[in-house]
Design an enzyme around this catalytic site. Structure first.
Site, short mmCIF file in Angstrom:
data_model
loop_
_atom_site.label_atom_id
_atom_site.label_comp_id
_atom_site.label_asym_id
_atom_site.label_seq_id
_atom_site.Cartn_x
_atom_site.Cartn_y
_atom_site.Cartn_z
N HIS A 33 0.84 -1.21 0.00
CA HIS A 33 0.00 0.00 0.00
C HIS A 33 0.87 1.26 0.00
O HIS A 33 0.57 2.25 -0.68
CB HIS A 33 -0.88 0.06 1.25
CG HIS A 33 -1.91 -1.01 1.34
ND1 HIS A 33 -1.86 -2.03 2.26
CD2 HIS A 33 -3.05 -1.21 0.64
CE1 HIS A 33 -2.91 -2.81 2.13
NE2 HIS A 33 -3.66 -2.35 1.15
N LEU A 186 2.48 -9.43 -1.26
CA LEU A 186 2.06 -8.81 -0.01
C LEU A 186 0.55 -8.58 -0.04
O LEU A 186 0.00 -8.16 -1.06
CB LEU A 186 2.79 -7.48 0.20
CG LEU A 186 4.31 -7.56 0.33
CD1 LEU A 186 4.87 -6.22 0.83
CD2 LEU A 186 4.75 -8.67 1.26
#
Ligand code: PAF
Length: 288
Positions: A33, A186
């Protein structure tokens, strides 16, 4: 960094800027992110991230209630990454009345793969993203950018089509998937994995990569019956992963442009979704 919770407060803050660059998230942030925030930063005069766990995209049996809510830790990470504004609405802020108007994406793209195994998922995603766009870009007068991870490959395609068909003045940017050393993509849901499962989880990307290369070799041989042979390759890949203890929804190779069955010469992407224990992981590899 400013943290706001209501659409009205967000508009007030963003009134001072022209060109927001936006990263929508459901929180529980990891470096994938934060990489999207880094990508967003040079694209606008203010970088905005949203944190909202969107009930509309979860089926009743899925992990909406247990999805980790880690607002303080997320805000610390976003501040360190150089985010300027966090929009973290409560459910009643974004859905003050039941959201009965929905954005329904076309079945050819949204009812396959993830949409087949998670019916209604992309309607939930499109509806919230459309609403978040209204909140974030309402005051914009210059270029508008929104950044989504390529890990959710089909989601990125659905959002691109939505923006195009509704003629939204927003440029969608795809950020590369970030991976652990063993190749595991991830994901917020990796937090559900034990340390042994984390090791095993690398098998998903390994399997996708070898399936993708086998499919590429098959298609470039230009032999008759490649469709059937591709299905056989996919079936073997699925059986091999399941033999390691996974429960696989799909492992498949598709044409990148529309996620349909590929022909010789098409650019390819291998996509998969599989469950390790109770954790459903998805991944994809663009085959070069
Ligand atoms: O990818 C996600 O985290 C979510 O689907 C999104 C785009 C934030 C919408 O809830």
């Amino acid at each position: 960094m400013q943290i706001v919770h209501t659409p009205a407060a967000l508009r007030e803050v963003l009134h001072a800027y022209h060109s927001p660059a936006f990263v929508p998230t459901m929180g529980n942030l990891h470096s994938g992110h934060l990489n999207l925030v880094t990508l967003a930063k040079p694209l606008g005069d203010v970088t905005v991230a949203s944190i909202f766990v969107n009930r509309l995209q979860f089926a009743p049996h899925e992990d909406f209630d247990t999805y980790p809510r880690t607002l303080q830790a997320d805000c610390d990470k976003l501040a360190a990454a150089g985010c300027d504004v966090v929009f973290a609405p409560a459910e009643a802020d974004l859905y003050p009345v039941p959201q009965t108007f929905k954005v329904t994406p076309p079945t050819a793209l949204a009812d396959i793969l993830e949409g087949h195994f998670r019916p209604g998922f992309f309607t939930g995603v499109c509806t919230v993203v459309m609403k978040l766009f209204q909140c974030v870009f309402a005051e914009a007068r210059g270029p508008r950018y929104a950044v989504f991870g390529k890990k959710d490959y089909q989601q990125l395609m659905v959002i691109r089509q939505m923006v195009e068909q509704f003629a939204l003045p927003i440029t969608i940017v795809g950020g590369e998937t970030q991976r652990a050393d063993n190749g595991l993509a991830l994901s917020s849901r990796n937090g559900y994995l034990s340390s042994e499962q984390r090791e095993e989880a690398a098998a998903l990307s390994i399997s996708l990569r070898s399936l993708g290369h086998a499919a590429q070799a098959l298609l470039s041989a230009h032999t008759a019956g490649a469709d059937v042979a591709l299905q056989a390759l996919e079936r073997v890949a699925l059986e091999q992963l399941n033999a390691r203890g996974w429960k696989t929804d799909y492992l498949t190779v598709r044409r990148r442009s529309d996620l349909q069955t590929p022909q010789a010469g098409d650019a390819l992407v291998a996509l998969g979704a599989s469950r390790l224990g109770n954790t459903r992981l998805i991944d994809n590899i663009e085959i070069q």
